[in-house]
Design an enzyme around this catalytic site. Structure first.
Site: not given
Ligand code: CMC
Length: 431
Positions: A308, A366
């Site tokens: 998140h 989720d």
């Molecule tokens: N599985 C594996 N690696 C992950 C994941 C994951 N679910 N989420 C983040 N990472 C890694 C990512 O690869 C990155 O690694 P690095 O620093 O080596 O490049 C690091 O963690 C930080 O990730 P980010 O994408 O820069 O973080 P963000 O804050 O931009 O993204 C997120 C947050 C929710 C989009 C992301 O964690 C994600 O894609 N999760 C899966 C989708 C999901 O479950 N979304 C629902 C969110 S809660 C409901 C809502 O509010 O809609």
């Protein structure tokens, strides 16, 4: 905004600029850069808004490190445990918990708006049967601006209030109709003798040919899912609603924009993607393979339902959702559900893996919601529409707050341009 006694100093090429600092009720201080371009001729750069506060708000507060979510100051676990969705809607919209009389009046108002204009039924029938219900919802909610002209004048506070009530009241009807249409069953009209969640379940699962009684435990679980998704401060879809609204667009167009943004798998679409992933994993022995893929930089696969932007410790909504999943599956006699076993084991293995610990990745709301919704009988395509109907109150509360802010400006980000500098056009035969 709070006091501006503290300042930050920014020095560019030896020239210093004093920037005011505002202190919120809770959370980190905010450096006010509104005059920076005018004074220093520079922009700030923050793609994804990871360090940027885009507005003032009094509605929802999240402390990502503590795993805390407050609506108007009240912790989400107390609201999910002791309150119910329509009371939380009132709280989000009006700022305080209602008195008994205020709550009764509000519930009656919402109940009186549950039907949609009869002519909108034809609008549903214009879609292909295999359309995703989110596609139908984006279209139908946008089309509400063509049906409810008496609540599109955003300068009139009473019209704004009526639009808010209509959206909260009609969204379950629209989501249920999108579902019924997709499975070829007749639309079921709302029943105003049922509460908000029970009415939604009835509209989704009743058929004219037989009696359908809503199980109170299931309607309580449904209500809790609505409550847990009601608002989440300046997330992507809420920011989309605010950006659309900043141009003066009508409320139905703004909420349709929010639904479109919510659909993506990184946001509201994650609940559908998560359940599909759990099914693809299929059995606990395949979990290490999927964890390895999630950790592999060369593989775009991510563990859906994990991570998140704000929560870096745990998602308090996920804790309540996990309890609900146990209760619902127990009630339905499916506690041995293989998908739940995969989910629990996946959570355990991921949480003990250094990759997830280092990156502070935890199950989000989720991760468990899809398991409950599937057990209730919803297909995966309905998971995100249910999120959309739950989040409608958050969107309209934030929209209403924004329009009441005398300092509101059109949202217009700047950019770091990396394209060609000015160059002369050449006719096609000279290229
Ligand atoms: N599985 C594996 N690696 C992950 C994941 C994951 N679910 N989420 C983040 N990472 C890694 C990512 O690869 C990155 O690694 P690095 O620093 O080596 O490049 C690091 O963690 C930080 O990730 P980010 O994408 O820069 O973080 P963000 O804050 O931009 O993204 C997120 C947050 C929710 C989009 C992301 O964690 C994600 O894609 N999760 C899966 C989708 C999901 O479950 N979304 C629902 C969110 S809660 C409901 C809502 O509010 O809609």
């Amino acid at each position: 905004m709070a006091d501006t006694q503290k300042t930050a100093t920014l020095t560019i090429d030896g020239q210093s600029y004093e920037l005011p600092i505002h202190s919120p009720t809770c959370g980190p201080d905010v450096i006010d850069i509104r005059k920076l371009y005018g004074q220093a001729g520079v922009f700030t750069y923050d793609p994804g808004f990871t360090s940027t506060a885009a507005c003032d708000s009094t509605i929802t507060y999240i402390d990502g490190d503590k795993g805390e979510l407050l609506h108007r100051g009240y912790p989400i676990d107390q609201l999910a445990g002791d309150s119910h969705y329509l009371e939380v809607c009132y709280l989000l919209l009006y700022g305080n918990l209602p008195s008994k009389a205020e709550l009764e009046k509000f519930e009656k108002t919402i109940t009186m708006h549950t039907m949609i204009h009869e002519q909108m039924h034809g609008f549903f029938r214009g879609f292909r049967r295999d359309a995703h219900p989110m596609a139908t919802m984006v279209g139908v909610v946008g089309a509400m601006s063509a049906f409810y002209h008496d609540s599109t004048d955003i300068t009139d506070p009473r019209q704004r209030e009526i639009a808010s009530h209509r959206l909260i009241a009609k969204m379950p009807t629209i989501a249920a109709m999108a579902y019924k249409y997709s499975i070829g069953q007749p639309f079921v009209y709302p029943r105003n003798d049922l509460d908000y969640a029970a009415n939604f379940l009835h509209m989704c699962f009743a058929v004219p040919a037989e009696e359908y009684n809503v199980d109170p435990i299931l309607s309580r679980a449904m209500d809790r899912i609505f409550t847990l998704h009601a608002d989440h401060e300046q997330n992507a879809s809420t920011s989309t609603v605010r950006l659309a609204s900043s141009s003066g667009a009508n409320p139905f167009a703004c909420i349709a924009a929010g639904i479109a943004c919510l659909w993506g798998p990184a946001h509201g679409g994650a609940n559908q993607a998560c359940l599909e992933m759990l099914k693809e994993i299929g059995s606990v022995d395949r979990i290490p393979e999927f964890i390895a893929r999630a950790k592999d930089k060369n593989d775009p696969f991510r563990l859906m339902g994990f991570g998140h932007r704000v929560y870096k410790n745990f998602d308090p909504r996920a804790t309540v959702m996990k309890q609900s999943a146990d209760e619902v599956l127990d009630l339905l006699g499916v506690e041995d559900n293989p998908i739940l076993q995969v989910a629990k084991e996946l959570e355990k293995q991921a949480l003990s893996d250094p990759y997830f610990a280092e990156k502070k990745l935890f199950p989000n709301v989720d991760f468990y919601s899809g398991i409950i919704l599937e057990a209730m009988g919803f297909p995966t395509s309905m998971f995100t529409p249910i999120f959309a109907l739950s989040r409608t109150v958050g969107w309209v509360s934030q929209w209403k707050e924004q329009l009441g802010d005398p300092g509101m400006k059109i949202g217009r980000p700047r950019q770091l341009y990396k394209g060609e500098a000015a160059r002369d056009y050449t006719p096609v035969d000279e290229r």
